[in-house]
Write a protein that holds these residues in place. Sequence first.
Motif, mmCIF file in Angstrom:
data_model
loop_
_atom_site.group_PDB
_atom_site.id
_atom_site.type_symbol
_atom_site.label_atom_id
_atom_site.label_comp_id
_atom_site.label_asym_id
_atom_site.label_seq_id
_atom_site.Cartn_x
_atom_site.Cartn_y
_atom_site.Cartn_z
ATOM 1 N N UNK A 95 28.106 -10.219 71.123
ATOM 2 C CA UNK A 95 29.316 -10.769 71.897
ATOM 3 C C UNK A 95 29.989 -11.485 71.186
ATOM 4 N N UNK A 96 31.251 -11.492 71.570
ATOM 5 C CA UNK A 96 32.221 -12.206 71.074
ATOM 6 C C UNK A 96 33.235 -12.693 72.173
ATOM 7 N N UNK A 97 34.191 -13.832 71.969
ATOM 8 C CA UNK A 97 35.300 -14.082 73.071
ATOM 9 C C UNK A 97 36.490 -14.231 72.321
ATOM 10 N N UNK A 98 37.665 -13.576 72.885
ATOM 11 C CA UNK A 98 38.756 -13.707 72.611
ATOM 12 C C UNK A 98 39.677 -14.267 73.684
ATOM 13 N N UNK A 99 40.879 -14.909 73.409
ATOM 14 C CA UNK A 99 41.613 -15.609 74.371
ATOM 15 C C UNK A 99 41.341 -17.021 74.142
ATOM 16 N N UNK A 124 39.585 -20.056 76.407
ATOM 17 C CA UNK A 124 38.686 -20.439 77.394
ATOM 18 C C UNK A 124 39.365 -21.526 78.161
ATOM 19 N N UNK A 125 40.236 -22.416 77.685
ATOM 20 C CA UNK A 125 40.773 -23.546 78.390
ATOM 21 C C UNK A 125 41.407 -23.096 79.738
ATOM 22 N N UNK A 169 29.587 -21.157 80.916
ATOM 23 C CA UNK A 169 29.337 -19.621 81.316
ATOM 24 C C UNK A 169 28.505 -19.081 80.494
ATOM 25 N N UNK A 170 27.593 -18.386 80.805
ATOM 26 C CA UNK A 170 26.711 -17.619 80.053
ATOM 27 C C UNK A 170 26.743 -16.226 80.008
ATOM 28 N N UNK A 171 26.869 -15.270 78.843
ATOM 29 C CA UNK A 171 27.267 -13.898 79.009
ATOM 30 C C UNK A 171 26.112 -13.282 78.275
ATOM 31 N N UNK A 216 27.704 -18.237 74.984
ATOM 32 C CA UNK A 216 28.107 -19.483 76.175
ATOM 33 C C UNK A 216 29.460 -19.655 75.706
ATOM 34 N N UNK A 217 30.419 -19.789 76.920
ATOM 35 C CA UNK A 217 31.745 -20.044 76.992
ATOM 36 C C UNK A 217 32.045 -21.190 77.701
#
Length: 806
Positions: A720-724, A726-727, A782-784, A801-802
């Motif tokens: 998993x990874x996050x883009x964008x 988070x704030x 938040x946990x994904x 985690x985000x």
Amino acid sequence: MVDVVSLPGMVIPQDQQATLAVRAKDGIDSVTAESGKKVDIAAGGDKNGYKIYTLKFHDLGPVDVTVTYAGGRRSVLQYNSIKPIADLISTHASFLTTNQQAKTTRGYNGAFLQWDMSRQKLVTWDDYPGGGWKQWMAGGSDDLGLTPALYLAQKNLIQPVQSEVDSVDYYIQHFLLDYLQAKTSDGQRTWQVYRWFDGKDGTPSDQGVWRAYNYTHIANTYFTMYQLASAHPELTTDFTATQYLTMAYNTLDAMFNDIPQPTPIGDAAHDMGLMGESTYPDILAALKKEGMTTQATSLQTLLQTKFQKLSGEAYPFASEASIDTTGFETSYTLAKMFGSTALADKVQNASVASRGLQPLWYYYGSDNRHMGESWWNLGYETQLGAWQQQDYLETYGKAGNAAFDDQMRSTYGAYLGGWSNINAGQISSAAANIGAASWQYQSQLGAGEGTWSFMPMLNGWWAWSGEADLGFWGGLRTASVDVVNDGVVGLYAYGGDITLTDGTYTIVPKDGVQQRIHMFNEGGLDISLTGAQYAKARIAKDRDSFSLDLTGTPGSAPSLTATNVKDGLYAVTVNGTQTSQVQAASGRLQLNLSGAKKGDSVTVSKVPTDDGATAKPGAAVLSSDNGNDTGLKDGDYRVTMNMWWGQNAGQVKFYENGALVSSQKLTTSTPSAQNAHIDVTGKKNGSCTYTAELINSKGTTTTSRLTVVVKDANPGTPVLSRTGTSGTGSYTVTANMWWGTNATSYTFYENGKVIGSGDLTATTPNAQVARVAVTGRDAGTYTYTVTFSNAQGSTTSSPLKVVVAG
């Protein structure tokens, strides 16, 4: 107008799916389920001019499916979703034993009485709610009271439970022998049957013994207990097998010879068809087997006289009711016994004409008596008549034409339809009623019709159990996986799942009984078990071999019978080791399976005749290409047999974990090399062991074992990874599986709750990616995780985690 074919019917158990074929002059637009009902609908392409769909039902009870065609016109199909049949059979048997048997000091002690779902209690003489004919409704006799024990006995012949067997014996000892059949003459029991309990203990006030319809149910209960005691000698019973058989004969003898005439219904034993007379051939065979030849001859003579009378009548279906279908069973049985194809045809035509094929679950295959009024649907003759139609198709049917297809659809629709009457929550949600039965369905809804106005209703279902168990008994005797080449959908197994690979059919039964297969498409090959059940069958298309994987709790004296087989000598192997040989003659073989246990795989293979071989086949080796294609040991591979040089084989059989999976013919050219293979797909992580037998007329050569290990069947691990940003509380979570076994679906979780899912296209071992957009999250952590899944299993990512800033 829409042309509809729905297999296996309009009542669909939840462990099966419906195959729906539809066509219309101006085309089919869509097939959809009613709102609020979960139905998986998948398009399956075109076949023989029809659009094919599969439907999987998840919610119990009626479900409307709408076919939209010709640019917006609609036709509604009414399905009914029920629990798996095996669950219904066992749940109802337990309910009868626990809730419907009277334990009292009154004369009806041991009787099985009606259950009233509206009051959640028994309908007893001492607590009668009113309405109807009390002696019939609460007397423990006739179809209402005599058939629950018959159903229990038949169910336990299939899947025994000691407490249920005890319940039948308690009924025999206390209600039959101590009350209904307690009449004596000169100190000897007459075996005549009083009509019912009518409020008087000891013996009833009504001393009439004229109702012939009661005798057959009692005789069949005794006879089924004979069968049970013979097939399951490990069970404890109150009488020996021979004693039960003698009681069955004595009851029938009293019915034919000792009912005083005249009676209110005439000489019914000799002149009318009685429900339950389909067992006569089995009873005669048992009497002869046990050396009771005098009794067998006497009964045979009585039945021949009855046949001569009925076969000479233009309408050989006389009954105590004006318009009735209860006589079909007897006329058909006697026609088959005494060789009258004309009478058998007449019965079949009349029976099929009495049943609907409308795409409505309460009419499709249902016995429509009383001119087909909508206040009498899914009565007991629905399944009792299914037995007659099934046997006719096996004996006289000519597979491969439209008439056969329609009759097969009618027959299996009837078999399935009758199981709707067992409550699993779709009739009454009350816990006290789970496993109870409804007498029948009233599709016109509203109050009971005419003299039945007293009957409590539960959304169209009669709340009292009534005669339902007579139908269920017929259902148990009808149960089979019926394999056909349907003129619309092609290869199809009613009551099971089927595949055809490398010349071998693989069948997984879902008919609820798991004892019988009839291959209408392969010369009528019929395989049946007594005292055991099977979980999977494999049948060679050339009918030279078949195997059954046993399940359930096999008794201590199980047996296997196969008919319409090729004559000759057959080898019997258990878990890959030959244990015996058996001769088939006149298309029939019978095999004793004593000592068989759950998990055993029993294979029966024809021994080749002289093929010119001078020795048994040369030695061969097995190999696999597991992992060779992608580098992944993913559960898809080929197992190959090579015999490099030597005496050739005419046949090779592949075994997986001791169970036959393929039987193939080989071309012989001794001493040239021979090879054959099987393709294996969809294995889960673990290991499988393979052997092969090379066979010719001089013997069998078995290969060494090959073990194939599967360790990459589950999808590769996604990251998993996050883009964008988070704030803002809005971002995208991406899952990448860079290399490995592919998934077919994904599910994203946020703090353990599902937030997104979808399908993936599998192209192993290529990379896969899935994304979920997250918006509007408040400040917090938040946990994904994501789970990638395929048919073999699932793999879950490490958590991501985000943090969303405040």
